[in-house]
Scaffold this motif. Structure first.
Motif, short mmCIF file in Angstrom:
data_model
loop_
_atom_site.label_atom_id
_atom_site.label_comp_id
_atom_site.label_asym_id
_atom_site.label_seq_id
_atom_site.Cartn_x
_atom_site.Cartn_y
_atom_site.Cartn_z
N GLY A 156 0.98 -1.10 -0.10
CA GLY A 156 -0.03 -0.17 -0.04
C GLY A 156 0.81 1.45 0.06
N LYS A 157 1.71 1.31 0.86
CA LYS A 157 2.85 2.42 0.98
C LYS A 157 3.67 2.50 -0.45
CE LYS A 157 3.08 2.72 5.80
NZ LYS A 157 3.46 2.01 6.91
N LYS A 158 3.85 1.38 -1.03
CA LYS A 158 4.51 1.60 -2.36
C LYS A 158 3.75 2.21 -3.32
CE LYS A 158 6.68 -1.35 -5.68
NZ LYS A 158 7.29 -2.60 -6.26
N ILE A 159 2.34 1.98 -3.38
CA ILE A 159 1.55 2.73 -4.33
C ILE A 159 1.54 4.00 -3.89
CG2 ILE A 159 -0.97 2.90 -5.17
CD1 ILE A 159 -1.26 -0.20 -4.16
N VAL A 160 1.21 4.32 -2.62
CA VAL A 160 1.25 5.85 -2.30
C VAL A 160 2.51 6.56 -2.75
CG1 VAL A 160 1.33 7.41 -0.27
CG2 VAL A 160 -0.36 5.48 -0.57
N ARG A 161 3.80 6.02 -2.60
CA ARG A 161 4.91 6.59 -2.83
C ARG A 161 5.14 6.78 -4.40
NH1 ARG A 161 7.82 2.78 -0.29
NH2 ARG A 161 8.22 1.56 -2.26
N ILE A 162 4.61 5.74 -5.32
CA ILE A 162 4.65 6.10 -6.69
C ILE A 162 3.84 7.34 -7.11
CG2 ILE A 162 4.01 5.03 -8.75
CD1 ILE A 162 4.62 2.26 -7.44
N LEU A 163 2.61 7.44 -6.46
CA LEU A 163 1.81 8.45 -6.66
C LEU A 163 2.36 9.59 -6.35
CD1 LEU A 163 -1.71 6.77 -5.51
CD2 LEU A 163 -1.29 7.51 -7.85
N ARG A 164 2.97 9.77 -5.39
CA ARG A 164 3.44 10.96 -4.64
C ARG A 164 4.64 11.54 -5.58
NH1 ARG A 164 0.65 13.01 -1.82
NH2 ARG A 164 -0.48 12.58 0.23
N GLU A 165 5.34 10.67 -6.02
CA GLU A 165 6.67 11.04 -6.75
C GLU A 165 5.91 11.76 -8.21
OE1 GLU A 165 8.86 7.44 -7.58
OE2 GLU A 165 9.53 7.51 -5.50
N ARG A 166 4.89 11.45 -8.49
CA ARG A 166 4.22 11.92 -9.52
C ARG A 166 3.14 13.23 -9.37
NH1 ARG A 166 1.74 6.85 -13.08
NH2 ARG A 166 3.56 5.38 -12.67
N GLY A 167 2.95 13.57 -8.20
CA GLY A 167 2.47 14.51 -7.75
C GLY A 167 0.92 14.34 -7.12
N LEU B 202 -11.52 11.53 -20.29
CA LEU B 202 -11.65 12.80 -21.11
C LEU B 202 -11.57 13.66 -20.31
CD1 LEU B 202 -11.88 13.26 -24.35
CD2 LEU B 202 -14.31 13.89 -23.93
N ALA B 203 -12.21 13.89 -19.12
CA ALA B 203 -12.10 15.04 -17.98
C ALA B 203 -10.91 15.04 -17.31
CB ALA B 203 -13.44 14.91 -17.33
N PHE B 204 -10.33 13.89 -17.26
CA PHE B 204 -9.37 13.45 -16.09
C PHE B 204 -8.45 12.66 -16.75
CE2 PHE B 204 -12.62 15.09 -13.23
CZ PHE B 204 -12.14 16.17 -12.66
N PRO B 205 -7.50 13.12 -17.69
CA PRO B 205 -6.65 11.96 -18.32
C PRO B 205 -5.80 11.15 -17.56
CG PRO B 205 -6.47 14.39 -19.35
CD PRO B 205 -7.12 14.35 -18.02
N HIS B 206 -5.33 11.50 -16.39
CA HIS B 206 -4.28 10.94 -15.65
C HIS B 206 -5.14 9.94 -14.63
CE1 HIS B 206 -1.36 13.22 -17.48
NE2 HIS B 206 -1.94 14.23 -16.70
N ILE B 207 -5.85 8.93 -15.14
CA ILE B 207 -6.45 7.99 -14.44
C ILE B 207 -5.44 6.69 -14.13
CG2 ILE B 207 -8.50 6.33 -14.37
CD1 ILE B 207 -10.31 8.28 -15.53
N VAL B 208 -5.57 6.27 -12.91
CA VAL B 208 -4.63 5.14 -12.58
C VAL B 208 -5.62 4.41 -11.72
CG1 VAL B 208 -2.48 6.29 -13.00
CG2 VAL B 208 -3.35 6.62 -10.75
N LYS B 209 -4.71 2.91 -11.41
CA LYS B 209 -5.13 1.99 -10.43
C LYS B 209 -4.20 1.32 -10.15
CE LYS B 209 -7.46 -0.82 -14.01
NZ LYS B 209 -8.60 -1.71 -14.30
N LYS B 210 -4.28 0.48 -9.08
CA LYS B 210 -3.27 -0.37 -8.59
C LYS B 210 -2.73 -1.15 -9.69
CE LYS B 210 -6.38 -3.27 -5.79
NZ LYS B 210 -7.41 -2.26 -6.15
N GLU B 211 -3.44 -1.95 -10.34
CA GLU B 211 -3.13 -2.65 -11.49
C GLU B 211 -2.23 -1.96 -12.55
OE1 GLU B 211 -6.30 -2.50 -10.44
OE2 GLU B 211 -6.64 -4.41 -9.61
N THR B 212 -2.22 -0.73 -12.72
CA THR B 212 -1.34 0.12 -13.80
C THR B 212 -0.39 0.60 -13.15
OG1 THR B 212 -2.45 2.05 -13.48
CG2 THR B 212 -3.69 0.66 -15.14
N LEU B 213 -0.18 0.64 -11.72
CA LEU B 213 1.04 1.34 -11.07
C LEU B 213 1.78 0.41 -10.68
CD1 LEU B 213 -0.94 3.90 -8.74
CD2 LEU B 213 0.68 4.51 -11.00
#
Ligand SMILES: *[C@@H]1O[C@H](CO)[C@@H](O)[C@H](O)[C@H]1NC(C)=O
Ligand SMILES: *[C@@H]1O[C@H](CO)[C@@H](O)[C@H](O)[C@H]1NC(C)=O
Ligand SMILES: *[C@@H]1O[C@H](CO)[C@@H](O)[C@H](O)[C@H]1NC(C)=O
Ligand SMILES: *[C@@H]1O[C@H](CO)[C@@H](O)[C@H](O)[C@H]1NC(C)=O
Length: 504
Positions: free
Chosen positions: A256-267, A365-376
């Motif tokens: 879980g923390k790894k996902i958060v770290r990846i997200l944080r690095e990107r903004g 279309l409204a929010f192009p940066h859509i992610v989920k755990k499977e893509t991160l």
């Protein structure tokens, strides 16, 4: 010369096997033998001392274990118990130091999905503390819709759970042998506690049963404790259990923390609990935006499950009254109207979105940066958790807690428990989307009765007080289901509400 040492030498007999003569040469040898004997004696005494130490140590352990066993199985004679009266405003709870009078043992089977069980477990901790009974680590639901066989220790750090509550309530992993034998010989007394009960129920109705049967089993844990009218120390126990004692297992926490770290690095990131999953739609009967084939599929699924009792549902009506999860299209409009930055990462905390990419198009279309755990993450990171829906949900829980903004599209258990937890962590922003207001505004906007600016302004005004800042928990006497849930807004555990309104 070859000496043959014999074991008997250790006990004071001859140290060598042959009988030496008395020649001077032999005397020299004799000297050496004497030195060897002295050396051996010193060695032996050292060995003996170590031996004594080990024995003493083992003895201490044995005494300690016996002591623990006595403490754990001590059950007081019911007849000598004095009758205590409950005062709902009693002083601070006395701390359990391993010596309170144990009134019996409480076993519980938690029901529902991860977050429903989470809230239920915390209620059980508070009830066990209040009744002075020993709680056995809860059994988790294996038969729920989510079909996950994970047990408590597969999801939560069980040793931390027990240790962090040890000054308040005694928790054991399993029933002690004596009580186990007893329930094997007689039978286990099981009951579902009445929903939304207060402490009077547990004191007057449950405690006598525990005293009578020694071991009591609750078959359900969901919403068994009222939101309001509960002594403040019991409310605080619910918080301690939820926010301090319940922690996920190290592998779940780490990932879980790894996902958060990846997200944080990107903004910055917003977690969208987009509860637009097949089970939700089938169960709720909400079919807005679905085609005929999909409506048929969802309806068939609802009829196939006997415990989904409400069968005939008018989706239009239900949506209008705010009881449907927002669709991905409605969600996109709502978030854009609230001026959420379109470049923010939107992490989807959910399983498969019904309708797949087709239904996600307008949100993307409204929010192009859509992610989920499977893509991160790498597929291999998720492999150990993939077959366990509750462990996957735990990962989303961690990310949801840490996000800059949390936005659930439906008021289910996850939405509630995460919102309350974010309040506890310092009133982190949670957008409580007002579904009834939104669908009606969206319909007007789509019909051209509102311009974008008018629509956006109305959405913002309607959500000014719905961003997770301190509020009074909504109380509706006699209608607990319609109240704000305790875990949604654990006010008794939060700083007092200041009169100055908090800025968004
Ligand atoms: C539980 O124990 C406390 C002391 O630790 C006592 O004051 C209280 O009355 C007990 N309650 C019950 C229900 O036994
Ligand atoms: C507890 O619930 C019962 C029954 O619902 C009610 O009569 C009683 O007043 C409640 N007690 C408290 C302390 O809220
Ligand atoms: C469902 O409710 C709406 C609004 O109340 C109504 O217009 C519609 O006819 C109803 N549909 C059915 C199938 O009953
Ligand atoms: C998960 O379940 C699938 C299908 O039931 C199975 O093929 C796969 O081996 C399982 N994976 C793990 C890691 O257990």
């Amino acid at each position: 010369m070859h000496l043959q040492w014999r074991p008997v030498a250790l006990f004071g007999g001859s140290i060598y096997s042959h009988t030496p003569g008395q020649s001077p040469k032999n005397q020299q040898w004799h000297h050496r033998y004497m030195r060897a004997i002295v050396h051996l004696a010193v060695c032996m005494s050292k060995l003996y001392l170590s031996f004594l130490t080990v024995i003493t140590f083992l003895l201490c352990i044995k005494i300690f274990k016996t002591y623990v066993l006595i403490v754990n199985t001590h059950v007081v004679d019911h007849h000598q118990q004095q009758h205590h009266h409950i005062s709902s405003s009693s002083s601070s709870p006395s701390h359990f130091q391993g010596d309170y009078v144990n009134n019996g043992f409480l076993m519980v089977s938690s029901n529902g999905g991860l977050n429903q069980m989470r809230a239920g477990i915390c209620d059980m901790v508070a009830i066990a503390r209040f009744l002075n009974v020993t709680l056995i680590v809860p059994e988790l639901d294996k038969t729920s819709f989510w079909n996950d066989r994970s047990q408590f220790e597969d999801i939560f750090d069980v040793d931390h759970f027990i240790a962090s509550l040890s000054d308040e309530v005694r928790i054991l992993k399993v029933l002690p042998q004596k009580q186990r034998r007893r329930i094997e010989m007689a039978s286990l007394y099981s009951m579902p506690p009445a929903s939304w009960s207060n402490m009077t129920f547990y004191y007057n109705r449950v405690l006598p049963q525990i005293k009578k049967y020694e071991v009591l089993h609750f078959t359900k844990t969901d919403t068994r404790l009222a939101n309001n009218g509960i002594p403040v120390e019991v409310q605080k126990m619910r918080c301690k259990a939820n926010y301090e004692a319940l922690r996920f297992t190290p592998p779940i926490e780490e990932l879980g923390k790894k996902i958060v770290r990846i997200l944080r690095e990107r903004g910055p990131f917003l977690v969208l609990h987009l509860r637009y999953e097949m089970d939700m739609l089938a169960f709720s009967g909400c079919t807005e935006g679905c085609d005929d084939k999909e409506i048929e599929e969802l309806t068939n699924m609802r009829y196939a499950y006997p415990w989904w009792k409400e069968k005939v549902i008018n989706s239009t009506q239900k949506r209008k009254s705010g009881k449907c999860p927002l669709t991905p299209e409605e969600t996109a409009l709502a978030l854009r109207a609230l001026d959420i930055d379109p470049s923010i990462q939107v992490y989807i905390a959910a399983g498969d979105i019904y309708g797949g990419e087709r239904r996600m198009a307008s949100l993307r279309l409204a929010f192009p940066h859509i992610v989920k755990k499977e893509t991160l993450l790498e597929a291999s990171d998720l492999e150990p958790f993939r077959n366990h829906s509750n462990q996957m949900a735990a990962l989303d829980y961690i990310v949801s807690l840490e996000s800059d903004i949390f936005a659930p599209t439906y008021g289910g258990n996850m939405a509630r428990v995460v919102e309350g937890h974010r309040r506890y962590l310092g009133f982190r922003t949670t957008i409580r989307l007002d579904r009834m207001l939104l669908v009606n505004l969206i319909d007007q906007y789509k019909k051209g009765r509102l311009s974008w600016d008018e629509f956006s302004q109305a959405v913002k005004t309607g959500h000014a007080d719905r961003m997770g800042s301190p509020t009074q928990r909504l109380e509706i006497p006699g209608k607990p289901k319609e109240e704000e849930y305790f875990y949604n807004n654990p006010q008794e555990c939060l700083p007092p509400i200041s009169t100055k309104p908090k800025r968004l």
